[in-house]
Design an enzyme around this catalytic site. Structure first.
Site, mmCIF file in Angstrom:
data_model
loop_
_atom_site.group_PDB
_atom_site.id
_atom_site.type_symbol
_atom_site.label_atom_id
_atom_site.label_comp_id
_atom_site.label_asym_id
_atom_site.label_seq_id
_atom_site.Cartn_x
_atom_site.Cartn_y
_atom_site.Cartn_z
ATOM 1 N N GLU A 1 44.338 45.687 52.523
ATOM 2 C CA GLU A 1 43.835 44.340 52.850
ATOM 3 C C GLU A 1 44.015 43.365 51.687
ATOM 4 O O GLU A 1 43.041 42.910 51.093
ATOM 5 C CB GLU A 1 42.380 44.402 53.329
ATOM 6 C CG GLU A 1 41.547 45.413 52.589
ATOM 7 C CD GLU A 1 40.143 45.569 53.072
ATOM 8 O OE1 GLU A 1 39.976 46.133 54.168
ATOM 9 O OE2 GLU A 1 39.225 45.162 52.353
ATOM 10 N N CYS B 1 31.296 16.209 35.652
ATOM 11 C CA CYS B 1 30.389 15.917 34.542
ATOM 12 C C CYS B 1 29.914 17.168 33.801
ATOM 13 O O CYS B 1 28.728 17.355 33.581
ATOM 14 C CB CYS B 1 29.173 15.177 35.074
ATOM 15 S SG CYS B 1 28.271 16.212 36.222
ATOM 16 N N GLU B 2 30.848 18.041 33.461
ATOM 17 C CA GLU B 2 30.480 19.223 32.674
ATOM 18 C C GLU B 2 31.565 19.485 31.641
ATOM 19 O O GLU B 2 32.757 19.357 31.954
ATOM 20 C CB GLU B 2 30.327 20.448 33.586
ATOM 21 C CG GLU B 2 29.198 20.304 34.598
ATOM 22 C CD GLU B 2 28.756 21.627 35.207
ATOM 23 O OE1 GLU B 2 28.942 22.670 34.569
ATOM 24 O OE2 GLU B 2 28.222 21.578 36.323
HETATM 25 N N1 LLP Z 1 38.965 43.218 50.807
HETATM 26 C C1 LLP Z 1 37.718 42.937 50.449
HETATM 27 C C2 LLP Z 1 36.614 43.644 51.062
HETATM 28 C C3 LLP Z 1 37.483 41.941 49.481
HETATM 29 O O1 LLP Z 1 36.229 41.649 49.119
HETATM 30 C C4 LLP Z 1 38.570 41.264 48.896
HETATM 31 C C5 LLP Z 1 38.361 40.219 47.890
HETATM 32 C C6 LLP Z 1 39.873 41.591 49.321
HETATM 33 C C7 LLP Z 1 40.033 42.591 50.281
HETATM 34 C C8 LLP Z 1 41.108 40.893 48.801
HETATM 35 O O2 LLP Z 1 41.266 41.021 47.453
HETATM 36 P P1 LLP Z 1 42.622 40.494 46.765
HETATM 37 O O3 LLP Z 1 43.787 41.242 47.383
HETATM 38 O O4 LLP Z 1 42.728 39.057 47.044
HETATM 39 O O5 LLP Z 1 42.476 40.784 45.332
HETATM 40 N N2 LLP Z 1 37.734 34.648 43.787
HETATM 41 C C9 LLP Z 1 38.350 35.699 42.982
HETATM 42 C C10 LLP Z 1 38.723 36.888 43.815
HETATM 43 C C11 LLP Z 1 37.592 37.439 44.621
HETATM 44 C C12 LLP Z 1 37.991 38.546 45.528
HETATM 45 C C13 LLP Z 1 36.880 38.914 46.456
HETATM 46 N N3 LLP Z 1 37.216 39.956 47.368
HETATM 47 C C14 LLP Z 1 39.530 35.097 42.232
HETATM 48 O O6 LLP Z 1 39.800 33.898 42.366
HETATM 49 O O7 LLP Z 1 40.180 35.797 41.455
#
Ligand code: LLP
Length: 419
Positions: free
Chosen positions: A264, A337-338
């Site tokens: 995923e 503003c930070e």
């Molecule tokens: N599956 C689940 C259950 C997840 O919680 C996540 C991401 C993914 C798959 C996908 O993960 P990816 O392939 O995108 O690494 N906002 C953070 C990343 C948070 C990811 C949260 N969960 C950033 O900007 O680096």
């Protein structure tokens, strides 16, 4: 790092037509990344489920769907958006965390498979849908990720069910006659070598042996891509070979030879096809630091502030004749503003002038998705560069009216809003 898929000429065309800040997505890159993962394990029963939290734009989701990729949802809002994009219920996998019974019911009522990630949520599910199908999110011993905030497995996270509770999972399943059709995990976000994912997969397969007859085993996302200019790409060939070997060994002893292996990914699919454009409004020196003041506040791209994340910066020079070839070390900052509102710290870049355009690369994942209205700033527009090279608006820029849409206004205020 890959070539920019946007020329300076296109950048100026776009910013003139749509203004800044502006998110631009490249359909070609998006499709390419989908295809790379879709074809990761050609000799296995393998499906990819896009983790839509990275980017939930409906047009974006439609392209992913068209590439024969399924989708996972974290919230009823994501399910709603995904169904709007045309995903049928069988292609949506709900992997929530700490949801209410109403939220769980939202998925059940729509025939969408739910993954439970605690014993208490499993009981809740059993009460809502006795005799139903369910998936169980496991928490292996170690996670991975580019920052501690995005490590989602192991001893220090709130996610998943520990292996020691397998017997309790089975008891709850028996009590509510639940059919455990899948197990899943997510180690965390961003690995650039196959090792952590393969090690995590091994652990999950060991757990799978305790659940005969599973329809699928989902190893989660986390596939990284290089944000930094000198970083190498994740070796997909190596990852593929190692997973293939692991899955072959597993299948030799597992009862369901048709079990589907699933991943995923969010970032891998969405990041590189996105560029964020902003305008330089100010150049100033403050106690020997050169600041480039832009409209790219952390309301627009939160990653640098939240995780100290690095995004490569390209400068599109408005006035190419006035070329000053000296290099500078800049802090590129926003309009919030930070003091922490810094999008790129101490970056060596060509000389920058007012009205130049700053292009922030690899902003397609967790960019717009994490944007906000902080400081009553408007969230940006989103544009798609289609395969033909034409640009199409896929989300309009917000307006001041959008800002007050949900307030309960009196008549005088309502009239003012319209004026
Ligand atoms: N599956 C689940 C259950 C997840 O919680 C996540 C991401 C993914 C798959 C996908 O993960 P990816 O392939 O995108 O690494 N906002 C953070 C990343 C948070 C990811 C949260 N969960 C950033 O900007 O680096």
């Amino acid at each position: 790092m890959e070539e920019m898929w946007l020329t300076d000429e296109e950048i100026f065309e776009l910013t003139e037509q749509f203004g800044t800040p502006l998110y631009v997505y490249d359909e070609k890159t998006l499709r390419k990344r989908c295809q790379e993962l879709h074809n990761l394990l050609p000799n296995k029963n393998f499906r990819v489920s896009y983790s839509a939290k990275a980017n939930s734009n409906v047009e974006f989701l439609k392209i992913v769907k068209d590439e024969d990729i399924d989708v996972d949802a974290m919230s009823p809002g994501e399910i709603y958006t995904q169904q709007l994009a045309g995903f049928p219920k069988e292609r949506i996998f709900f992997i929530p965390n700490n949801v209410s019974s109403e939220e769980m019911k939202y998925a059940i009522d729509r025939g969408i498979l739910v993954s439970v990630d605690s014993l208490s949520q499993m009981k809740m599910y059993g009460q809502l849908n006795p005799g139903g199908k369910v998936a169980v999110r496991c928490n292996p011993s170690t996670g991975t990720g580019h920052h501690e905030k995005v490590v989602t497995a192991g001893k220090k996270t709130k996610f998943g069910i520990q292996t020691k509770y397998v017997d309790d999972v089975k008891k709850i399943a028996a009590e509510y006659k639940l059919n455990i059709v899948g197990i899943n995990q997510h180690l965390g976000s961003l690995f650039l070598t196959p090792e952590p994912y393969v090690a995590g997969a091994k652990e999950l397969l060991d757990i799978a042996k305790q659940f005969p007859g599973l329809k699928f085993i989902d190893f989660g996302g986390g596939f990284g891509m290089p944000y930094k200019e000198n970083e190498g790409r994740l070796d997909l060939k190596k990852l593929s070979a190692e997973l293939d070997k692991l899955f072959t060994e597993f299948l030799a002893d597992y009862d369901n030879k048709n079990v589907i292996f699933q991943a995923e990914p969010g970032r891998y699919i969405a990041a590189e096809c996105g560029i964020l454009l902003g305008t330089v409004h100010t150049i100033k020196d403050n106690y020997d630091t050169e600041y480039v003041g832009t409209d790219l506040g952390f309301n627009v791209l939160k990653r640098p502030v939240m995780y100290d994340s690095y995004h490569s910066i390209h400068v599109a020079k408005k006035d190419t004749k006035a070329k000053d070839n000296t290099k500078h070390t800049y802090n590129i900052v926003g309009n919030i503003c930070e003091s922490g509102d810094i999008i790129a710290k101490q970056r060596e870049l060509p000389h920058i002038d007012e009205n130049d355009i700053i292009a922030v690369r690899d902003a397609g994942a967790y960019g717009f998705a994490m944007s906000s209205n902080y400081n009553c700033r408007l969230r940006p527009a989103e544009v798609l560069k289609e395969l033909s090279g034409a640009f199409r608006l896929i989300r309009r820029r917000e307006t001041f009216e959008d800002l007050v849409e949900c307030y309960v206004l009196d008549t005088e205020q309502k009239n003012k809003k319209r004026a």
